[in-house]
Design a protein around this motif. Structure first.
Motif, PDB file in Angstrom:
ATOM      1  N   SER A   2       0.830  -1.193   0.000  1.00 33.71           N
ATOM      2  CA  SER A   2       0.000   0.000   0.000  1.00 33.71           C
ATOM      3  C   SER A   2       0.869   1.249   0.000  1.00 33.71           C
ATOM      4  N   ASP A   3       0.361   2.329  -0.600  1.00 33.62           N
ATOM      5  CA  ASP A   3       1.065   3.615  -0.549  1.00 33.62           C
ATOM      6  C   ASP A   3       0.727   4.371   0.728  1.00 33.62           C
ATOM      7  N   ALA A   4      -0.148   3.818   1.548  1.00 36.57           N
ATOM      8  CA  ALA A   4      -0.593   4.512   2.747  1.00 36.57           C
ATOM      9  C   ALA A   4       0.522   4.583   3.777  1.00 36.57           C
ATOM     10  N   LEU A  57      10.314  13.837  12.457  1.00 34.18           N
ATOM     11  CA  LEU A  57       9.094  13.207  11.950  1.00 34.18           C
ATOM     12  C   LEU A  57       9.428  11.917  11.228  1.00 34.18           C
ATOM     13  N   VAL A  58       8.519  10.955  11.305  1.00 34.74           N
ATOM     14  CA  VAL A  58       8.659   9.739  10.512  1.00 34.74           C
ATOM     15  C   VAL A  58       7.399   9.529   9.687  1.00 34.74           C
ATOM     16  N   ALA A  59       7.606   8.876   8.564  1.00 31.82           N
ATOM     17  CA  ALA A  59       6.500   8.341   7.771  1.00 31.82           C
ATOM     18  C   ALA A  59       6.501   6.849   8.084  1.00 31.82           C
ATOM     19  N   ALA A  60       5.378   6.349   8.572  1.00 31.01           N
ATOM     20  CA  ALA A  60       5.288   4.943   8.975  1.00 31.01           C
ATOM     21  C   ALA A  60       4.257   4.224   8.112  1.00 31.01           C
ATOM     22  N   ASP A  61       4.564   2.970   7.790  1.00 30.24           N
ATOM     23  CA  ASP A  61       3.665   2.169   6.962  1.00 30.24           C
ATOM     24  C   ASP A  61       2.492   1.645   7.792  1.00 30.24           C
ATOM     25  N   ASP A  62       1.688   0.782   7.190  1.00 26.75           N
ATOM     26  CA  ASP A  62       0.502   0.239   7.861  1.00 26.75           C
ATOM     27  C   ASP A  62       0.835  -0.529   9.140  1.00 26.75           C
ATOM     28  N   ASP A  63       2.060  -1.038   9.226  1.00 26.29           N
ATOM     29  CA  ASP A  63       2.499  -1.766  10.425  1.00 26.29           C
ATOM     30  C   ASP A  63       3.220  -0.859  11.413  1.00 26.29           C
ATOM     31  N   GLY A  94       5.306   9.837  -2.942  1.00 33.78           N
ATOM     32  CA  GLY A  94       4.759  10.990  -2.229  1.00 33.78           C
ATOM     33  C   GLY A  94       5.136  11.075  -0.764  1.00 33.78           C
ATOM     34  N   VAL A  95       5.982  10.182  -0.295  1.00 38.36           N
ATOM     35  CA  VAL A  95       6.334  10.174   1.135  1.00 38.36           C
ATOM     36  C   VAL A  95       7.152  11.408   1.502  1.00 38.36           C
ATOM     37  N   GLY A  96       8.147  11.746   0.684  1.00 36.73           N
ATOM     38  CA  GLY A  96       8.953  12.937   0.960  1.00 36.73           C
ATOM     39  C   GLY A  96       8.108  14.203   0.957  1.00 36.73           C
TER      40      GLY A  96
END
Length: 171
Positions: A2-4, A57-63, A94-96
């Motif tokens: 997922s891109d989420a 800040l972090v971008a975290a995946d579904d887990d 799109g994470v950055g």
């Protein structure tokens, strides 16, 4: 996959993971620059200072596993972006951009006057990416003193002065 992902404050136990992300992301930069050198990462104390200031800040995946991060510090009424990295599996999704958007909102909430950073001039996911967010290259005489000092330090450790630039996003 997922891109989420969610953007949130980093946690102390995640600092080693952020180093892994930075080293992984370095491969993309090295390829874009056409250089072969050992990857390097921010010292843990820099990450810790950013964490302690609430500016990591972090971008975290579904887990809830970090896949990207942004480390910053407040300098001279601006939010200086120390580092922005996304692991290779999550790049170009799109994470950055989401991390930078969160940093912009954080700076506005802190009533800072600008975001600042240094980056590579010609790498598409560096200066052109930041320009797409509204950052500009200030004229040489308009570069804030602290930001010029950052550029000078980068050049002292071997970065190419023709490729390094300072950028500012006024808020």
């Amino acid at each position: 996959m997922s891109d989420a992902c969610i953007i949130r404050q980093a946690r102390l136990d995640e600092l080693p993971r952020l180093t892994e992300i930075e080293i992984d992301a370095f491969a993309t930069l090295a390829e874009a620059l056409g250089v072969v050198r050992e990857p390097h990462a921010l010292p843990q104390d820099i990450l810790r200072e950013s964490l302690d200031a609430g500016l990591l800040l972090v971008a975290a995946d579904d887990d809830d596993w970090p896949v990207g991060f942004l480390a910053a510090e407040e300098i001279a009424g601006t939010l200086y972006v120390i580092e922005l990295d996304v692991c290779r599996d999550w790049q170009r999704r799109g994470v950055g951009r989401r991390l930078m958007s969160a940093a912009i909102e954080m700076a506005r909430a802190c009533r800072l006057r600008a975001l600042t950073l240094t980056t590579e001039r010609n790498v598409p996911f560096n200066a052109p990416f930041y320009e797409s967010l509204g950052f500009v290259l200030p004229r040489a005489e308009a570069v804030p003193q602290f930001l010029q000092k950052k550029l000078d330090q980068e050049i002292e450790v071997g970065m190419d002065p023709e490729r390094r630039v300072a950028m500012v996003l006024a808020l």
